[in-house]
Write a protein that holds these residues in place. Structure first.
Motif, PDB file in Angstrom:
ATOM      1  N   PRO A 257       0.815  -1.221   0.000  1.00 39.25           N
ATOM      2  CA  PRO A 257       0.000   0.000   0.000  1.00 39.25           C
ATOM      3  C   PRO A 257       0.847   1.268   0.000  1.00 39.25           C
ATOM      4  O   PRO A 257       2.020   1.252   0.384  1.00 39.25           O
ATOM      5  CB  PRO A 257      -0.795  -0.110   1.308  1.00 39.25           C
ATOM      6  CG  PRO A 257       0.077  -0.937   2.195  1.00 39.25           C
ATOM      7  CD  PRO A 257       0.763  -1.933   1.286  1.00 39.25           C
ATOM      8  N   PHE A 258       0.238   2.362  -0.425  1.00 39.28           N
ATOM      9  CA  PHE A 258       0.909   3.658  -0.292  1.00 39.28           C
ATOM     10  C   PHE A 258       1.042   3.965   1.199  1.00 39.28           C
ATOM     11  O   PHE A 258       0.081   3.811   1.959  1.00 39.28           O
ATOM     12  CB  PHE A 258       0.099   4.760  -0.977  1.00 39.28           C
ATOM     13  CG  PHE A 258       0.778   6.106  -0.885  1.00 39.28           C
ATOM     14  CD1 PHE A 258       0.552   6.956   0.195  1.00 39.28           C
ATOM     15  CD2 PHE A 258       1.669   6.509  -1.858  1.00 39.28           C
ATOM     16  CE1 PHE A 258       1.193   8.180   0.293  1.00 39.28           C
ATOM     17  CE2 PHE A 258       2.310   7.739  -1.776  1.00 39.28           C
ATOM     18  CZ  PHE A 258       2.079   8.576  -0.701  1.00 39.28           C
ATOM     19  N   ALA A 259       2.237   4.368   1.607  1.00 38.09           N
ATOM     20  CA  ALA A 259       2.443   4.639   3.044  1.00 38.09           C
ATOM     21  C   ALA A 259       3.443   5.775   3.177  1.00 38.09           C
ATOM     22  O   ALA A 259       4.494   5.749   2.548  1.00 38.09           O
ATOM     23  CB  ALA A 259       2.955   3.388   3.750  1.00 38.09           C
ATOM     24  N   ILE A 260       3.089   6.741   4.004  1.00 35.60           N
ATOM     25  CA  ILE A 260       3.969   7.893   4.235  1.00 35.60           C
ATOM     26  C   ILE A 260       5.014   7.528   5.294  1.00 35.60           C
ATOM     27  O   ILE A 260       4.693   6.908   6.312  1.00 35.60           O
ATOM     28  CB  ILE A 260       3.149   9.116   4.720  1.00 35.60           C
ATOM     29  CG1 ILE A 260       2.346   9.695   3.548  1.00 35.60           C
ATOM     30  CG2 ILE A 260       4.039  10.186   5.328  1.00 35.60           C
ATOM     31  CD1 ILE A 260       3.132  10.583   2.615  1.00 35.60           C
ATOM     32  N   ILE A 261       6.258   7.930   5.078  1.00 31.94           N
ATOM     33  CA  ILE A 261       7.325   7.674   6.052  1.00 31.94           C
ATOM     34  C   ILE A 261       7.058   8.496   7.315  1.00 31.94           C
ATOM     35  O   ILE A 261       6.413   9.547   7.256  1.00 31.94           O
ATOM     36  CB  ILE A 261       8.700   8.047   5.455  1.00 31.94           C
ATOM     37  CG1 ILE A 261       9.824   7.545   6.350  1.00 31.94           C
ATOM     38  CG2 ILE A 261       8.827   9.550   5.209  1.00 31.94           C
ATOM     39  CD1 ILE A 261      11.195   7.630   5.700  1.00 31.94           C
ATOM     40  N   GLY A 262       7.508   7.929   8.440  1.00 26.96           N
ATOM     41  CA  GLY A 262       7.412   8.704   9.689  1.00 26.96           C
ATOM     42  C   GLY A 262       6.790   7.948  10.847  1.00 26.96           C
ATOM     43  O   GLY A 262       6.869   8.357  12.000  1.00 26.96           O
ATOM     44  N   ASP A 263       6.138   6.795  10.509  1.00 27.95           N
ATOM     45  CA  ASP A 263       5.597   5.978  11.612  1.00 27.95           C
ATOM     46  C   ASP A 263       5.682   4.512  11.165  1.00 27.95           C
ATOM     47  O   ASP A 263       6.521   4.171  10.346  1.00 27.95           O
ATOM     48  CB  ASP A 263       4.154   6.392  11.945  1.00 27.95           C
ATOM     49  CG  ASP A 263       3.229   6.343  10.726  1.00 27.95           C
ATOM     50  OD1 ASP A 263       2.203   7.029  10.715  1.00 27.95           O
ATOM     51  OD2 ASP A 263       3.558   5.600   9.754  1.00 27.95           O
ATOM     52  N   ASP A 264       4.816   3.647  11.667  1.00 26.51           N
ATOM     53  CA  ASP A 264       4.893   2.219  11.328  1.00 26.51           C
ATOM     54  C   ASP A 264       4.193   1.876  10.019  1.00 26.51           C
ATOM     55  O   ASP A 264       4.102   0.708   9.650  1.00 26.51           O
ATOM     56  CB  ASP A 264       4.281   1.379  12.457  1.00 26.51           C
ATOM     57  CG  ASP A 264       5.235   1.251  13.650  1.00 26.51           C
ATOM     58  OD1 ASP A 264       4.768   0.904  14.751  1.00 26.51           O
ATOM     59  OD2 ASP A 264       6.449   1.497  13.441  1.00 26.51           O
ATOM     60  N   SER A 265       3.688   2.890   9.299  1.00 24.89           N
ATOM     61  CA  SER A 265       2.862   2.601   8.109  1.00 24.89           C
ATOM     62  C   SER A 265       3.608   1.771   7.065  1.00 24.89           C
ATOM     63  O   SER A 265       3.067   0.802   6.519  1.00 24.89           O
ATOM     64  CB  SER A 265       2.389   3.911   7.473  1.00 24.89           C
ATOM     65  OG  SER A 265       1.633   4.668   8.387  1.00 24.89           O
ATOM     66  N   ILE A 266       4.846   2.157   6.777  1.00 26.42           N
ATOM     67  CA  ILE A 266       5.574   1.411   5.741  1.00 26.42           C
ATOM     68  C   ILE A 266       5.839  -0.015   6.214  1.00 26.42           C
ATOM     69  O   ILE A 266       5.586  -0.987   5.497  1.00 26.42           O
ATOM     70  CB  ILE A 266       6.892   2.135   5.379  1.00 26.42           C
ATOM     71  CG1 ILE A 266       6.605   3.489   4.700  1.00 26.42           C
ATOM     72  CG2 ILE A 266       7.743   1.258   4.458  1.00 26.42           C
ATOM     73  CD1 ILE A 266       7.854   4.307   4.391  1.00 26.42           C
TER      74      ILE A 266
END
Ligand SMILES: O=C(CO)[C@@H](O)[C@@H](O)COP(=O)(O)O
Length: 229
Positions: free
Chosen positions: A142-151
């Motif tokens: 999925p598309f995920a912005i850097i900066g937390d656990d999303s990626i």
């Protein structure tokens, strides 16, 4: 912050070895043209403690030394190092926390694999090399912005039930995993190779899919027979 000296000698020894290995593997990313400038990163998890060694953020590859490699715990908290850890540390740490069999994570922006990621399209399994190395298509995360656990969450959700060691994070680029950092670097090189080849094949026409039972046979041979044992 826990200090390196708080760890027993065998852990400190593994850290020193892992710093050497991870530094050497970063040179493989430039050797195989998988990164530009300071993009990309490699990490390896320790066996003797819940720690990881990862690239320092934004440091040029030609200036990296083993001592520059940063040691973090598996929450991404700095334990030892003179530099800030990679901006992808949270993603690497998330993978290690949720995939205990994985000891290496690599991220690149290699051109052809990243082009497939930009389209959000998986690389279809149309090459025997893909059956070998990926056991099927290379999936899109999925598309995920850097900066937390999303990626990290996207990597794990995509790869947890896949045979592929590579995932194309949408609009971002490939992340690869392995039982060692070297295995993850190999997967990063191989995903770029097949991304390029399948792109070229598509310029010629429609690539022919490989039947699932043949993919299974290819992957089984490659993972149990191929190479030196
Ligand atoms: O893609 C990203 C972040 O996800 C890049 O910034 C990354 O390749 C390189 O960042 P680092 O130098 O490892 O902090």
């Amino acid at each position: 912050m826990t200090d390196l000296q708080d760890y027993p000698p065998q852990v400190q020894d593994e850290i020193a070895r892992t710093r050497e290995e991870v530094c050497e593997l970063h040179a493989e990313l430039t050797r195989w043209n998988l990164v530009v400038w300071t993009a990309g990163n490699v990490s390896q998890r320790l066996h003797s403690a819940d720690l990881m060694v990862i690239k320092p953020s934004g440091v040029r590859y030609d200036r990296l030394t083993p001592d520059d490699m940063v040691v973090c715990d598996l929450d991404g908290v700095l334990v030892d190092g003179d530099h800030s850890p990679s901006s992808d540390t949270a993603a690497h740490a998330y993978v290690y926390r949720h995939m205990p069999e994985i000891y290496g994570v690599v991220h690149t922006h290699s051109t052809y694999a990243t082009a497939w990621a930009a389209r959000g399209e998986e690389i279809p399994c149309v090459l025997t090399m893909m059956g070998d190395e990926f056991g099927g298509p290379v999936p899109v995360g999925p598309f995920a912005i850097i900066g937390d656990d999303s990626i990290g969450r996207g990597i794990v959700e995509t790869l947890r039930d896949s045979r592929s060691p590579a995932v194309l994070m949408q609009n971002h680029g490939p992340f690869t995993i392995g039982k060692t950092a070297e295995a993850a670097v190999k997967a990063a090189a191989m995903v770029e190779e097949v991304a390029h080849t399948v792109y070229v094949a598509r310029q010629l026409g429609d690539p022919l899919p490989i039947a699932q039972d043949l993919i299974d046979r290819l992957h089984d041979r490659y993972t149990t027979v191929y190479g030196q044992h």
